[in-house]
Design an enzyme around this catalytic site. Structure first.
Site, PDB file in Angstrom:
ATOM      1  N   GLU A 129       0.849  -1.186   0.000  1.00  0.00           N
ATOM      2  CA  GLU A 129       0.000   0.000   0.000  1.00  0.00           C
ATOM      3  C   GLU A 129       0.886   1.238   0.000  1.00  0.00           C
ATOM      4  OE1 GLU A 129      -2.013  -0.993   3.623  1.00  0.00           O
ATOM      5  OE2 GLU A 129      -2.614  -2.911   2.748  1.00  0.00           O
ATOM      6  N   GLU A 145      -3.806  -7.048   3.056  1.00  0.00           N
ATOM      7  CA  GLU A 145      -2.529  -7.603   3.534  1.00  0.00           C
ATOM      8  C   GLU A 145      -2.376  -9.096   3.254  1.00  0.00           C
ATOM      9  OE1 GLU A 145      -4.393  -5.456   5.192  1.00  0.00           O
ATOM     10  OE2 GLU A 145      -3.072  -3.721   5.358  1.00  0.00           O
ATOM     11  N   GLN A 188       2.177  -2.149   5.728  1.00  0.00           N
ATOM     12  CA  GLN A 188       2.390  -0.745   6.096  1.00  0.00           C
ATOM     13  C   GLN A 188       2.749  -0.548   7.574  1.00  0.00           C
ATOM     14  OE1 GLN A 188      -0.734   2.516   5.242  1.00  0.00           O
ATOM     15  NE2 GLN A 188       0.657   2.517   3.514  1.00  0.00           N
ATOM     16  N   ASP A 193       1.219  -3.643  13.093  1.00  0.00           N
ATOM     17  CA  ASP A 193      -0.110  -3.965  13.629  1.00  0.00           C
ATOM     18  C   ASP A 193      -1.001  -4.627  12.577  1.00  0.00           C
ATOM     19  OD1 ASP A 193      -0.216  -1.981  16.317  1.00  0.00           O
ATOM     20  OD2 ASP A 193       1.122  -1.377  14.701  1.00  0.00           O
ATOM     21  N   TYR A 194      -0.784  -4.313  11.321  1.00  0.00           N
ATOM     22  CA  TYR A 194      -1.652  -4.852  10.261  1.00  0.00           C
ATOM     23  C   TYR A 194      -1.125  -6.152   9.661  1.00  0.00           C
ATOM     24  CZ  TYR A 194      -3.284  -0.207  11.115  1.00  0.00           C
ATOM     25  OH  TYR A 194      -3.716   0.915  11.762  1.00  0.00           O
ATOM     26  N   HIS A 250      -0.801   1.742  16.164  1.00  0.00           N
ATOM     27  CA  HIS A 250       0.431   2.160  15.484  1.00  0.00           C
ATOM     28  C   HIS A 250       1.631   2.085  16.403  1.00  0.00           C
ATOM     29  CE1 HIS A 250      -2.799   3.937  13.066  1.00  0.00           C
ATOM     30  NE2 HIS A 250      -1.983   3.811  12.048  1.00  0.00           N
TER      31      HIS A 250
END
Ligand SMILES: Cc1ncc(C[n+]2csc(CCOP(=O)(O)OP(=O)(O)O)c2C)c(N)n1
Ligand SMILES: [Mg+2]
Length: 785
Positions: free
Chosen positions: A475, A506, A528, A531-532, A573
């Site tokens: 992304e 993801e 990115q 956390d993701y 984040h």
């Protein structure tokens, strides 16, 4: 006629396989009965260089293409650990989990373009979808770019390969199915998805699975139209041989020529024996549906059609079927004997050794084990290994030739079984990143000091110039050049195929990387924020991390996952779920560099290696100044080698990533209190400190503090086990080890949220000071706060 007979043999194999499970000779059975005829049509369009990414119903297709056969099928059913007998998994996977071997025995790539390929099946429903995206995407890259074809010889014949996915109707309910088909439509890649629709997912029918009870109806908006891209979509009945052959021929021609995705919804399939050996469909199917399992049987219908069309007479077919039953039975018997013979040999050998030991040193416990082996509960390696080990316990303290021979066998047998059942988690080839020759970063008077992000940017630039197979997907990595501008200007320099913006997806960005890596490319999957990564964790864990292991070294996908984490702002984040990552991803190396020079050094190692890797950059480090090594792009950091970033005599603080800076600050405060802290950056959590640098430090300081941003008992527990148990660090300690970790809750937004939820300088100071006070209370008075 040949097709019919193949389908018939496949059916006999399904029936026979089920019987073997129900009579206790095999652990589990799941078979392709009721799905045979469509697979004949699929096999007719499948060419050398093409890829299958499918599921456990595909034995007919695998037999028809020659990618598997009856012997391999039965070898896997019986769990034969000989890779020659079960090349898909060496006895590691359940029956009907197919794979071809894309690697030589030494781990180097085979020539893939000239042969048909099947990526290795997974049991989690739909988990093979994400990687199929990358298998198909690779064809598009190869076709578009001659330089790439030249850089990856043997992997492609001009990019004309099609990737064929198969999935059950109920499997399409999974989120990753939708993520994959959407992405395939966006990417316009040569991916042909076949949905084998038998109306059920175990006991749950389509009305509970799919909107409008039909995947093709649900996907109607995906149908391509002039100027809008999309899918070529077809619906065809699973027993209609001529229609299937025609549909597959037509659709595959379009997909191959035009490089676009297609979906064939194959309806009215059956499951004559029910779902698998662990249940019976009489429990949940109606009488009418159970009757349809017979009347709708595709093999019976194909047979009727052949007789009606005068392709063959019933008498011809009867004769062939008799022959084919015998063929299957003799393959089964041979596979059973091949499975059993070595284990029987091991059992006899163990029994003989224990008998002799018993004669040499009579003991009732040995006699018991001998009796047990004379009439074993089962013929298995666990019986053998357990028996010889218990015999060895009974021989404790006894000398003698027979006792020695038994102990030698016990030791060697255990070692062989470790190899049989646990090997190949990591690459063992000459390209393993562990074998990449390290090169230290070099500095001179000319070395510039720049923002950390510029260090990374230039390092990527140099690598992309060196290796045309490298590309990054994610992304905002293309036009924007990454949200932190780490790739700024690189898309303009290298083009959109090498710096590729993707949708927010993801799991399938990772899958796209896995598939492309399976086909010889060097994808960098950009997630990115750390956390993701959780969205991609299932695929990373189930597919990528297990790939080399579950194929017993038969396939590899050297994907490098780039992400950033540890410390910024707020609940999503600042994450550092390192224990989640570490423990779900054994098989993938994990680097946690403290700054961008270290990150660059790990990328340089991983880009030259063939094991998948995860690099977690420090989110708040992009604007910190760093010196640029003169050999940027080329220096390579070794894996599993911590760095002592501050030498000290009193207490060892073990940490990594963003915590290193905080530990260094704490060390200054500690120095003022008379505490000389040694700070060790572990650098890679997996592999972990292979040279026991930490234990060496503990021998000097005798005190251990682990500082970690993860939850209490998270990565710090992992580190403690490595240090205390593996490195026997406890021998050096004069005080109980301590951990300073993040809170159980995630960090609130803002500087105070960060301070109070993440480990901070004062916590480190006080924990380290406490270790001093515990040992030398007079010198280190209570702080009384
Ligand atoms: C993620 C996941 N959830 C549940 C299961 C258990 N399971 C195995 S097969 C299956 C049904 C699949 O049905 P379908 O996709 O229609 O394939 P079929 O077996 O009918 O050919 C289920 C629920 C699984 N393997 N993976
Ligand atoms: Mg189904």
């Amino acid at each position: 006629m040949a097709d019919y007979r193949l389908a018939f043999r496949s059916r006999v194999a399904s029936v026979s396989g089920r019987r073997e499970v129900l009579t206790g000779k095999a652990p589990f059975g799941i078979f392709g009965d009721g799905k045979e005829v469509a697979q004949l049509a699929l096999a007719r369009v499948f060419r050398p260089g093409d890829w299958r990414s499918g599921y456990y119903r595909d034995q007919t297709f695998m037999f028809a293409t020659g990618m598997s056969d009856l012997s391999q099928f039965f070898a896997q059913l019986y769990t034969n650990t000989d890779v020659a007998a079960d090349p898909a998994s060496a006895g590691r996977q359940m029956v009907s989990h197919f794979a071809t071997r894309t690697l030589e025995p030494d781990g180097r790539w085979k020539q893939l373009a000239g042969a048909m390929q099947s990526s290795s099946d997974l049991s989690p429903v739909a988990a093979h979808l994400p990687r199929s995206l990358g298998l198909a995407y690779a064809s598009k890259l190869y076709r578009a770019d001659k330089a790439l074809r030249d850089a990856a010889p043997g992997f492609t014949a001009g990019g004309d390969e099609v990737t064929f996915v198969t999935i059950g109707n109920a499997g399409t309910s999974e989120g990753i199915f939708w993520e994959t088909v959407n992405a395939a439509g966006v990417l316009q890649i040569p991916l042909l998805v076949s949905v084998w629709d038998d109306g059920y997912g175990i006991s749950v029918p389509n009305e509970f699975q799919t909107i409008k009870s039909s995947i093709s109806a649900a996907l109607a908006g995906f149908q391509r139209a002039a100027g809008t891209g999309g899918f070529e979509m077809r619906v065809v009945k699973g027993w209609d041989y001529p229609a299937l052959v025609e549909t597959y021929r037509e659709v595959t021609d379009i997909v191959r020529r035009e490089q676009l995705p297609a979906l064939i919804h194959v309806t009215e399939m059956t499951q004559p024996q029910g779902h698998s050996t662990s249940g019976s469909h009489e429990r949940y199917k109606s009488k009418e549906r159970l009757a349809f399992e017979t009347t709708g049987d595709p093999i019976t219908r194909m047979r009727e059609w052949m007789i009606a069309e005068r392709v063959a007479t019933a008498a011809d077919l009867d004769a062939f079927e008799d022959d084919d039953r015998k063929t299957v039975e003799s393959a089964r018997v041979a596979a059973w004997e091949a499975y059993l013979a070595p284990i029987k040999g091991e059992l006899d050998r163990a029994r003989g050794l224990i008998e002799r030991a018993q004669q040499e040193s009579p003991d009732v416990r040995l006699a018991d084990v001998v009796a047990e082996l004379a009439d074993p509960l089962e013929t298995s390696r666990r019986v053998v290994q357990s028996a010889v080990r218990r015999a060895a316990y009974a021989l404790r303290g006894r000398d003698g030739a027979a006792a020695g021979a038994l102990r030698a066998f016990a030791k060697e047998y255990a070692e062989r079984n470790v190899v049989r059942y646990t090997s190949f988690l990591y690459s063992a080839s000459s390209d393993s990143p562990l074998r990449v020759t390290p090169r230290a970063a070099e500095y001179s008077d000319r070395s510039e000091t720049v923002d950390g992000r510029i260090v990374l940017l230039r390092n990527f630039d140099l690598n992309f110039a060196r290796d045309p197979r490298l590309f990054v997907m994610g992304e905002d990595v293309g036009k924007l050049g990454d949200v932190n501008l780490v790739f700024e200007g690189l898309q303009a320099k290298y083009g959109g195929r090498r710096f590729t913006d993707t949708g927010i997806r993801e799991a399938t960005i990772l899958g796209q990387g896995i598939g492309a890596a399976l086909r010889g490319l060097r994808p960098i999957v950009d997630i990115q924020y750390l956390d993701y990564l959780l969205y991609a964790l299932e695929i990373a864990s189930d597919d990528l991390a297990t790939l080399h292991y579950r194929t017993a070294g038969g396939q590899k996908a050297p994907v490098v996952i780039r992400t950033k984490g540890h410390r910024l702002q707020g609940i999503w984040h600042t994450g550092s779920p390192m224990s989640v990552v570490l423990n779900a991803l054994r098989g993938i190396y994990v680097a946690v560099p403290r700054n961008m020079v270290q990150a660059a050094g790990f990328y340089n190692t991983f880009f030259r290696g063939d094991n998948p890797a995860l690099v977690i950059e420090v989110l708040n480090g992009y604007r910190l100044k760093e010196r640029v090594p003169d050999n940027l792009g080329d220096f390579r950091l070794p894996l599993g080698v911590p760095e002592v970033v501050r030498a000290g005599a009193d207490v060892t603080i073990v940490t990594y990533g963003a915590m290193v800076r905080i530990a260094l600050e704490a060390a200054e405060t500690l120095a003022a209190l008379g505490v000389d802290a040694e700070i060790i950056d572990v650098q890679t959590l997996n592999p972990f400190d292979v040279r026991a640098v930490i234990a060496t430090s503990l021998a000097k300081t005798n005190a251990l503090l682990v500082a970690d941003e993860d939850v209490p008992g998270g990565a710090s527990a992992f580190i403690l086990r490595e240090v205390l148990e593996t490195q026997r660090g406890f021998e050096h300690l004069d005080a109980a080890p301590r951990t300073v970790t993040g809170a159980e809750n995630r960090a609130p937004v803002g500087v105070d949220g960060d301070y109070f939820a993440k480990p901070n300088r004062e916590q480190l100071v006080e924990a380290a000071y406490g270790l001093m006070r515990e040992r030398r209370p007079r010198e280190f008075p209570d702080l009384r706060i």
